[in-house]
Design an enzyme around this catalytic site. Structure first.
Site, PDB file in Angstrom:
ATOM      1  CG  HIS A 196      37.107  35.423  43.512  1.00 46.28           C
ATOM      2  ND1 HIS A 196      37.272  34.885  42.267  1.00 46.28           N
ATOM      3  CD2 HIS A 196      36.285  36.507  43.339  1.00 46.28           C
ATOM      4  CE1 HIS A 196      36.611  35.593  41.376  1.00 46.28           C
ATOM      5  NE2 HIS A 196      35.991  36.583  42.009  1.00 46.28           N
ATOM      6  CG  HIS A 214      36.016  36.427  37.289  1.00 41.26           C
ATOM      7  ND1 HIS A 214      34.921  36.232  38.095  1.00 41.26           N
ATOM      8  CD2 HIS A 214      35.927  35.487  36.311  1.00 41.26           C
ATOM      9  CE1 HIS A 214      34.201  35.229  37.631  1.00 41.26           C
ATOM     10  NE2 HIS A 214      34.792  34.755  36.546  1.00 41.26           N
ATOM     11  CE1 TYR A 251      37.883  41.864  40.646  1.00 37.09           C
ATOM     12  CE2 TYR A 251      36.830  39.721  40.507  1.00 37.09           C
ATOM     13  CZ  TYR A 251      36.783  41.086  40.345  1.00 37.09           C
ATOM     14  OH  TYR A 251      35.641  41.693  39.877  1.00 37.09           O
TER      15      TYR A 251
END
Length: 365
Positions: A181, A184, A186
């Site tokens: 990931h 977004h 993060y």
């Protein structure tokens, strides 16, 4: 014939169709105690329904590589063997019903330690089992959020090791794809973007420095992940800052995404899961059906790296066109699969194909 329901092969793995489930947090794990981060019956039922519904690949919600990497205290994790055993029950069912089990490994960075959305969201305090967040720079995500602790170089090395350890556990849990990931807002996205990365060492400043941490994570995961199985990377193709002429803030750009995609491919990433935004809460985002597809299409056209498209893809004909036109290799559905776990079966019928119903449901055909 339907491009949407053609199999797709990456390395030695063949995925039965191009309708995939995007990661979506459920905020439903135990938030403390021995079962913290462990998937339970809700997660099983949630993911199993989408396998029965015909999704070709199912990505779990953002699954934290360490307790402090969770988005909320109620998120899933893969930092211990108790979690591995619980996930194995889920992956076995998904495979038995024709879906490829995939896991998104994540560290939430400065957006960690937040409350469940139905409890108002926002930072979680000690009474809600919250913790001190970390980030590339001590910059709060938004007004009302605490300043995170800036990661030291030793901290960065530990997070890289946490991703590798979680990837090993993902393999033991039966997953066939691991997605890193990097979107977004993060932690990895926080390093990529100059909006959130103000470091002056080798992890900040230039494009090469800002992408260093992400590539270290990719290398660490690829080193422990089987050569014959694919690795995905989720990216926010833009922060929606630099592209906005009325916003003078500097952010991660679509041009950088194309450049970075080439580096990711060279480091063993097999598909770029292409989203946008999430790093600047007040960015102006021009949402519309398929609004993120052009970013995926550009990466595919300019780099040759396979891509997944996501974001307001809701109609079977729309999804079919995205894949058939070559703008993406697969579509990832999020909210639409929350609304209708059987969307892939309906889409197959709408496109004139026999849906892949389980034997127990065929009398309803």
């Amino acid at each position: 014939m339907s491009a949407l329901f053609e199999p797709f092969t990456l390395r030695s793995l063949t995925i039965p169709n191009r309708v995939w489930m995007a990661p979506m947090c459920q905020y439903s794990a135990d938030d403390h105690g021995p079962d913290m981060g462990v998937p339970h019956d809700w997660h099983f039922a949630h993911l199993a329904a989408r396998a029965v519904g015909g999704a070709g690949l199912i990505l779990t919600e953002a699954t934290a590589v360490s307790p402090e990497g969770r988005i909320s205290p109620a998120d899933l994790g893969l930092w211990n063997d108790r979690q591995v055993a619980a996930f194995r029950r889920i992956t076995s069912f998904l495979e038995a019903h024709g879906a490829v089990p995939a896991v998104q490994l994540a560290h939430a960075g400065r957006k960690a330690s937040t409350e469940r959305p139905w409890r108002g969201g926002g930072p979680a305090g000690p009474e809600a089992y919250g913790w001190t967040t970390v980030a590339p720079s001590p910059l709060p995500f938004a007004e009302g959020y605490p300043a995170p602790r800036e990661l030291t170089k030793d901290d960065i090395a530990q997070v890289v090791a946490d991703f590798a350890a979680a990837a090993r556990r993902a393999l033991a849990a039966g997953f066939k794809v691991v997605e890193i990931h990097g979107a977004h807002g993060y932690l990895i996205n926080g390093f990529l973007s100059p909006h959130s990365n103000h470091r002056t060492d080798e992890y900040g400043g230039s494009f090469e420095n800002r992408t260093r941490f992400a590539l270290e994570v990719v290398d660490a995961v690829r080193a422990v992940w089987p050569e014959e199985l694919p690795v995905f990377f989720r990216i926010s193709a833009t922060d929606w800052l630099t592209e906005n002429a009325e916003d003078d803030r500097e952010g991660w750009t679509a041009d950088e995404t194309v450049r970075f995609a080439k580096d990711l491919a060279a480091h063993g990433v097999d598909l770029l899961d292409t989203s946008t935004g999430g790093n600047a809460p007040d960015a102006v985002i021009p949402t519309a059906p398929g609004y993120q597809v052009p970013f995926a299409a550009r990466v595919r056209e300019e780099t040759g790296l396979p891509v997944g498209a996501v974001g307001l893809i809701t109609d079977p004909a729309q999804a079919e066109e995205i894949v058939a036109s070559g703008r993406a290799d697969a579509v990832l559905l999020g909210r639409e699969l929350l609304r209708d776990p059987y969307w892939p079966l309906r889409a197959a019928t709408a496109l004139g194909l026999p849906p892949r119903r389980p034997a127990q449901y065929r009398r309803a055909a």
